[in-house]
Write an enzyme that holds these catalytic residues in place. Structure first.
Site, PDB file in Angstrom:
ATOM      1  CE  LYS A  32      17.629   4.328 -23.761  1.00 15.73           C
ATOM      2  NZ  LYS A  32      17.915   3.227 -24.647  1.00 15.73           N
TER       3      LYS A  32
ATOM      4  CD  GLU B 188       9.398  10.929 -17.469  1.00 18.44           C
ATOM      5  OE1 GLU B 188      10.216  10.933 -18.407  1.00 18.44           O
ATOM      6  OE2 GLU B 188       9.282   9.984 -16.664  1.00 18.44           O
ATOM      7  CG  ASP B 189       9.303  10.438 -21.815  1.00 18.63           C
ATOM      8  OD1 ASP B 189       8.853  10.299 -20.651  1.00 18.63           O
ATOM      9  OD2 ASP B 189       9.846   9.496 -22.421  1.00 18.63           O
TER      10      ASP B 189
ATOM     11  CG  ASP C 142       1.479   5.677 -19.143  1.00 21.28           C
ATOM     12  OD1 ASP C 142       0.320   5.957 -19.447  1.00 21.28           O
ATOM     13  OD2 ASP C 142       1.972   4.550 -19.352  1.00 21.28           O
TER      14      ASP C 142
ATOM     15  NE  ARG D 175      14.756   6.339 -27.361  1.00 20.61           N
ATOM     16  CZ  ARG D 175      14.114   6.114 -26.209  1.00 20.61           C
ATOM     17  NH1 ARG D 175      13.299   7.025 -25.730  1.00 20.61           N
ATOM     18  NH2 ARG D 175      14.284   4.995 -25.557  1.00 20.61           N
TER      19      ARG D 175
HETATM   20  P1  IMP Z   1       4.922   5.726 -15.877  1.00 20.00           P
HETATM   21  O1  IMP Z   1       5.773   5.244 -14.759  1.00 20.00           O
HETATM   22  O2  IMP Z   1       3.899   4.701 -16.290  1.00 20.00           O
HETATM   23  O3  IMP Z   1       4.313   7.084 -15.674  1.00 20.00           O
HETATM   24  O4  IMP Z   1       5.849   5.670 -17.114  1.00 20.00           O
HETATM   25  C1  IMP Z   1       6.440   6.647 -17.711  1.00 20.00           C
HETATM   26  C2  IMP Z   1       7.396   6.114 -18.740  1.00 20.00           C
HETATM   27  O5  IMP Z   1       6.819   5.095 -19.570  1.00 20.00           O
HETATM   28  C3  IMP Z   1       7.712   7.249 -19.660  1.00 20.00           C
HETATM   29  O6  IMP Z   1       8.820   7.970 -19.188  1.00 20.00           O
HETATM   30  C4  IMP Z   1       7.949   6.559 -20.977  1.00 20.00           C
HETATM   31  O7  IMP Z   1       9.308   6.207 -21.071  1.00 20.00           O
HETATM   32  C5  IMP Z   1       7.093   5.322 -20.928  1.00 20.00           C
HETATM   33  N1  IMP Z   1       5.831   5.543 -21.662  1.00 20.00           N
HETATM   34  C6  IMP Z   1       4.610   5.683 -21.123  1.00 20.00           C
HETATM   35  N2  IMP Z   1       3.672   5.877 -22.060  1.00 20.00           N
HETATM   36  C7  IMP Z   1       4.326   5.875 -23.235  1.00 20.00           C
HETATM   37  C8  IMP Z   1       3.900   6.063 -24.613  1.00 20.00           C
HETATM   38  O8  IMP Z   1       2.727   6.272 -24.959  1.00 20.00           O
HETATM   39  N3  IMP Z   1       4.884   6.004 -25.544  1.00 20.00           N
HETATM   40  C9  IMP Z   1       6.194   5.790 -25.237  1.00 20.00           C
HETATM   41  N4  IMP Z   1       6.635   5.635 -23.972  1.00 20.00           N
HETATM   42  C10 IMP Z   1       5.707   5.671 -22.982  1.00 20.00           C
HETATM   43 MG    MG Z   2      10.735   7.958 -19.935  1.00 18.76          MG
END
Ligand code: IMP
Ligand code: MG
Length: 178
Positions: free
Chosen positions: A42, A98-99, A102, A164
């Site tokens: 989302k 993507e937001d 990470d 959000r």
């Molecule tokens: P990844 O697979 O660890 O790269 O995760 C990405 C997802 O984790 C993002 O799309 C976010 O939904 C969530 N996420 C990662 N870091 C944060 C943060 O600092 N705040 C909020 N959501 C996060």
């Molecule tokens: Mg996300």
């Protein structure tokens, strides 16, 4: 809600300025094409709404869901992907919106999911990038801002489905997590 904020990292004005720049860059680089923007729900919903309006091209906008099993702020590595299969990826110029990038686990899974469906091209556009937390080798093609290694909320990003709707990106006071 604003009492829970420790520090604003990216202000509403900074974000809007950067989103306009990214939109202009995508518009120039995809001239003559009609990209398929796939938003990762989302967290993408605010960024996608803003950047799509800064891309002066015919675009198709679709959504995909990706969730990792486990706790809200930790990526477990097991990504569940959901999509309505009523649109063609084959032959399309896909831009994943993507937001935040990470650990990279989510985007690695999504990218390979889309690559299997034979797009003409695939690029990643992320609002934030937290390179220090990377577990999978993943880089974005378009990045809004490099983000410090801190959990952030706002501009689509949540903590337990809250915050959000903040128009900026901020860190939270430590007591909020306890
Ligand atoms: P990844 O697979 O660890 O790269 O995760 C990405 C997802 O984790 C993002 O799309 C976010 O939904 C969530 N996420 C990662 N870091 C944060 C943060 O600092 N705040 C909020 N959501 C996060
Ligand atoms: Mg996300």
């Amino acid at each position: 809600m604003k009492d829970d904020i420790k520090e604003i990292l990216f202000s509403e004005e900074e974000i809007q300025r950067r989103v306009k720049e990214l939109g202009a860059q995508i518009t120039a680089e995809y001239a003559g094409k009609a990209p398929l923007l796939i938003g990762v729900l989302k967290g993408c919903y605010v960024f996608l709404a803003d950047i799509a309006r800064c891309i002066d091209l015919e675009c198709e906008i679709r959504f995909i869901t990706a969730s990792s099993y486990g706790l809200s702020s930790i990526t477990s590595g097991d990504v569940r992907i959901g999509m309505d299969f009523d649109f063609e990826i084959s032959g399309r110029d896909v831009i994943i919106i993507e937001d935040i990038l990470d650990s990279g686990v989510t985007l690695t899974a999504l990218k390979s999911f889309i690559e299997k469906r034979s797009p003409a091209s695939i690029k990643i556009c992320t609002m934030l990038d937290k390179p220090e937390r990377r577990q999978a080798p993943m880089t974005a093609d378009y990045t809004g801002f490099m983000c410090p290694n801190e959990f952030v909320v706002g501009y689509g990003l949540d903590y337990a489905e809250r915050y959000r709707n903040l128009p900026f990106v901020a860190s939270l006071k430590p007591e909020i997590y306890s």
